[in-house]
Design a protein around this motif. Structure first.
Motif, PDB file in Angstrom:
ATOM      1  N   MET A   1       0.833  -1.275  -0.119  1.00 18.98           N
ATOM      2  CA  MET A   1      -0.083   0.077  -0.124  1.00 18.98           C
ATOM      3  C   MET A   1       0.771   1.204  -0.077  1.00 18.98           C
ATOM      4  O   MET A   1       0.422   2.172  -0.719  1.00 18.98           O
ATOM      5  N   GLU A   2       1.911   1.089   0.714  1.00 19.13           N
ATOM      6  CA  GLU A   2       2.838   2.314   0.678  1.00 19.13           C
ATOM      7  C   GLU A   2       3.273   2.814  -0.586  1.00 19.13           C
ATOM      8  O   GLU A   2       3.516   3.890  -0.881  1.00 19.13           O
ATOM      9  N   CYS A   3       3.662   1.727  -1.551  1.00 21.51           N
ATOM     10  CA  CYS A   3       4.072   2.100  -2.689  1.00 21.51           C
ATOM     11  C   CYS A   3       3.030   2.645  -3.662  1.00 21.51           C
ATOM     12  O   CYS A   3       3.603   3.743  -4.109  1.00 21.51           O
ATOM     13  N   SER A   4       1.939   2.200  -3.634  1.00 20.04           N
ATOM     14  CA  SER A   4       0.816   2.941  -4.130  1.00 20.04           C
ATOM     15  C   SER A   4       0.766   4.337  -3.715  1.00 20.04           C
ATOM     16  O   SER A   4       0.608   5.346  -4.676  1.00 20.04           O
ATOM     17  N   VAL A   5       1.010   4.805  -2.308  1.00 20.72           N
ATOM     18  CA  VAL A   5       0.649   6.185  -1.962  1.00 20.72           C
ATOM     19  C   VAL A   5       1.856   6.833  -2.493  1.00 20.72           C
ATOM     20  O   VAL A   5       1.702   8.000  -3.118  1.00 20.72           O
ATOM     21  N   SER A   6       3.032   6.373  -2.639  1.00 24.12           N
ATOM     22  CA  SER A   6       4.177   6.845  -3.081  1.00 24.12           C
ATOM     23  C   SER A   6       4.141   7.268  -4.510  1.00 24.12           C
ATOM     24  O   SER A   6       4.518   8.593  -4.900  1.00 24.12           O
ATOM     25  N   MET A   7       3.648   6.428  -5.117  1.00 20.34           N
ATOM     26  CA  MET A   7       3.580   6.583  -6.902  1.00 20.34           C
ATOM     27  C   MET A   7       2.317   7.804  -6.903  1.00 20.34           C
ATOM     28  O   MET A   7       2.657   8.403  -8.027  1.00 20.34           O
ATOM     29  N   ILE A   8       1.169   7.641  -6.240  1.00 17.76           N
ATOM     30  CA  ILE A   8       0.353   8.656  -6.438  1.00 17.76           C
ATOM     31  C   ILE A   8       0.632  10.203  -6.160  1.00 17.76           C
ATOM     32  O   ILE A   8       0.673  11.108  -6.721  1.00 17.76           O
ATOM     33  N   ARG A   9       1.849  10.064  -5.179  1.00 20.12           N
ATOM     34  CA  ARG A   9       2.376  11.557  -4.731  1.00 20.12           C
ATOM     35  C   ARG A   9       3.129  12.050  -5.902  1.00 20.12           C
ATOM     36  O   ARG A   9       3.492  13.116  -6.082  1.00 20.12           O
TER      37      ARG A   9
ATOM     38  N   ALA B   1      -5.101  13.662 -20.345  1.00 18.97           N
ATOM     39  CA  ALA B   1      -5.801  13.249 -19.400  1.00 18.97           C
ATOM     40  C   ALA B   1      -5.847  11.591 -19.570  1.00 18.97           C
ATOM     41  O   ALA B   1      -5.829  10.950 -18.426  1.00 18.97           O
ATOM     42  N   ARG B   2      -6.079  11.098 -20.614  1.00 14.64           N
ATOM     43  CA  ARG B   2      -6.092   9.424 -20.653  1.00 14.64           C
ATOM     44  C   ARG B   2      -4.730   8.919 -20.118  1.00 14.64           C
ATOM     45  O   ARG B   2      -4.668   8.043 -19.716  1.00 14.64           O
ATOM     46  N   LEU B   3      -3.585   9.503 -20.453  1.00 13.98           N
ATOM     47  CA  LEU B   3      -2.484   8.910 -19.902  1.00 13.98           C
ATOM     48  C   LEU B   3      -2.054   9.227 -18.553  1.00 13.98           C
ATOM     49  O   LEU B   3      -1.819   8.323 -17.808  1.00 13.98           O
ATOM     50  N   LEU B   4      -2.530  10.166 -17.791  1.00 16.39           N
ATOM     51  CA  LEU B   4      -2.675  10.621 -16.530  1.00 16.39           C
ATOM     52  C   LEU B   4      -3.563   9.462 -15.658  1.00 16.39           C
ATOM     53  O   LEU B   4      -3.246   8.790 -14.784  1.00 16.39           O
ATOM     54  N   SER B   5      -4.691   9.331 -16.305  1.00 15.57           N
ATOM     55  CA  SER B   5      -5.668   8.155 -16.059  1.00 15.57           C
ATOM     56  C   SER B   5      -4.975   6.734 -15.710  1.00 15.57           C
ATOM     57  O   SER B   5      -4.968   6.064 -14.940  1.00 15.57           O
TER      58      SER B   5
ATOM     59  N   ALA C   1      -2.296   6.611 -12.913  1.00 19.53           N
ATOM     60  CA  ALA C   1      -2.938   6.614 -11.653  1.00 19.53           C
ATOM     61  C   ALA C   1      -3.621   5.364 -11.738  1.00 19.53           C
ATOM     62  O   ALA C   1      -3.337   4.899 -10.432  1.00 19.53           O
ATOM     63  N   GLN C   2      -4.077   4.725 -12.528  1.00 19.81           N
ATOM     64  CA  GLN C   2      -4.792   3.491 -12.289  1.00 19.81           C
ATOM     65  C   GLN C   2      -3.456   2.386 -11.927  1.00 19.81           C
ATOM     66  O   GLN C   2      -4.022   1.497 -11.182  1.00 19.81           O
ATOM     67  N   ALA C   3      -2.603   2.327 -12.602  1.00 17.37           N
ATOM     68  CA  ALA C   3      -1.435   1.584 -12.368  1.00 17.37           C
ATOM     69  C   ALA C   3      -0.640   1.818 -10.828  1.00 17.37           C
ATOM     70  O   ALA C   3      -0.543   0.833 -10.060  1.00 17.37           O
ATOM     71  N   ALA C   4      -0.840   3.089 -10.470  1.00 16.39           N
ATOM     72  CA  ALA C   4      -0.429   3.440  -9.223  1.00 16.39           C
ATOM     73  C   ALA C   4      -1.281   2.859  -8.147  1.00 16.39           C
ATOM     74  O   ALA C   4      -0.760   2.400  -7.105  1.00 16.39           O
ATOM     75  N   ARG C   5      -2.640   3.024  -8.474  1.00 16.21           N
ATOM     76  CA  ARG C   5      -3.497   2.407  -7.466  1.00 16.21           C
ATOM     77  C   ARG C   5      -3.381   0.884  -7.241  1.00 16.21           C
ATOM     78  O   ARG C   5      -3.619   0.368  -6.184  1.00 16.21           O
ATOM     79  N   ALA C   6      -2.885   0.462  -8.272  1.00 22.36           N
ATOM     80  CA  ALA C   6      -2.848  -0.974  -8.403  1.00 22.36           C
ATOM     81  C   ALA C   6      -1.522  -1.561  -7.765  1.00 22.36           C
ATOM     82  O   ALA C   6      -1.187  -2.794  -7.647  1.00 22.36           O
ATOM     83  N   GLY C   7      -0.743  -0.546  -7.506  1.00 19.17           N
ATOM     84  CA  GLY C   7       0.623  -0.846  -6.983  1.00 19.17           C
ATOM     85  C   GLY C   7       1.725  -1.529  -7.951  1.00 19.17           C
ATOM     86  O   GLY C   7       2.511  -2.219  -7.916  1.00 19.17           O
TER      87      GLY C   7
ATOM     88  N   ASP D   1       6.093  -1.250 -12.530  1.00 17.93           N
ATOM     89  CA  ASP D   1       6.617  -1.292 -13.815  1.00 17.93           C
ATOM     90  C   ASP D   1       5.446  -0.561 -14.907  1.00 17.93           C
ATOM     91  O   ASP D   1       5.823   0.499 -15.817  1.00 17.93           O
ATOM     92  N   ALA D   2       4.187  -0.983 -14.762  1.00 14.71           N
ATOM     93  CA  ALA D   2       3.358  -0.239 -15.633  1.00 14.71           C
ATOM     94  C   ALA D   2       3.069   1.373 -15.316  1.00 14.71           C
ATOM     95  O   ALA D   2       2.778   1.985 -16.058  1.00 14.71           O
ATOM     96  N   PHE D   3       3.062   1.862 -14.201  1.00 16.66           N
ATOM     97  CA  PHE D   3       3.250   3.316 -13.640  1.00 16.66           C
ATOM     98  C   PHE D   3       4.298   3.843 -14.429  1.00 16.66           C
ATOM     99  O   PHE D   3       4.438   4.733 -14.923  1.00 16.66           O
ATOM    100  N   LEU D   4       5.615   3.252 -14.290  1.00 17.21           N
ATOM    101  CA  LEU D   4       6.585   3.951 -15.103  1.00 17.21           C
ATOM    102  C   LEU D   4       6.640   4.002 -16.527  1.00 17.21           C
ATOM    103  O   LEU D   4       6.975   4.860 -17.118  1.00 17.21           O
TER     104      LEU D   4
END
Length: 131
Positions: free
Chosen positions: A1-9, A34-38, A41-47, A50-53
């Motif tokens: 969960m901490e990783c998700s919070v960090s990615m959202i930040r 907006a599409r790319l940010l979404s 964000a979805q990858a970040a919430r999922a933790g 790699d998908a986030f990066l």
């Protein structure tokens, strides 16, 4: 969960400091951003780090300006090789001692995938001009 919070930040910082300040993003369609940010964000919430990066790399490559980009440093440390583009070829210019025999050689494939095919598949993630 901490990783998700960090990615959202991280995403919030990117939105506030890059997307609103860097003038090169003025040329990028707002719906595309907006599409790319979404997706990021979805990858970040999922933790899904790699998908986030990859989502951030795709987003920051959109202006195609050669200076706004994301380079995940951990990827560089896996196999520290220095490639440069010379004309139409990609050449190895630096390598650790165990790979020094290949310095000066052209890169022709990555994991069996021809270089041009690999470049085409990854161009959405790479910032900069065609050079």
């Amino acid at each position: 969960m901490e990783c998700s919070v960090s990615m959202i930040r991280d995403l919030e910082v990117l939105e506030a400091s890059v997307l609103t300040v860097d003038p090169s993003f003025r040329t990028v369609d707002r719906a595309d951003i907006a599409r790319l940010l979404s997706g990021a964000a979805q990858a970040a919430r999922a933790g899904a780090k790699d998908a986030f990066l990859l989502a951030l790399m795709r987003l920051l490559a959109r202006p195609g300006n050669g200076h706004t980009r994301l380079i995940p440093n951990a990827a560089v440390s896996i196999l520290p090789l220095r490639f440069v583009t010379i004309g139409a070829s990609v050449r190895l210019l630096g390598a650790p001692p165990e790979c020094s025999w290949a310095i000066g050689q052209d890169l022709v494939a990555i994991n069996g995938v021809p270089l041009r095919q690999f470049e085409h598949a990854t161009e959405l993630f790479l910032a900069g001009t065609l050079q």
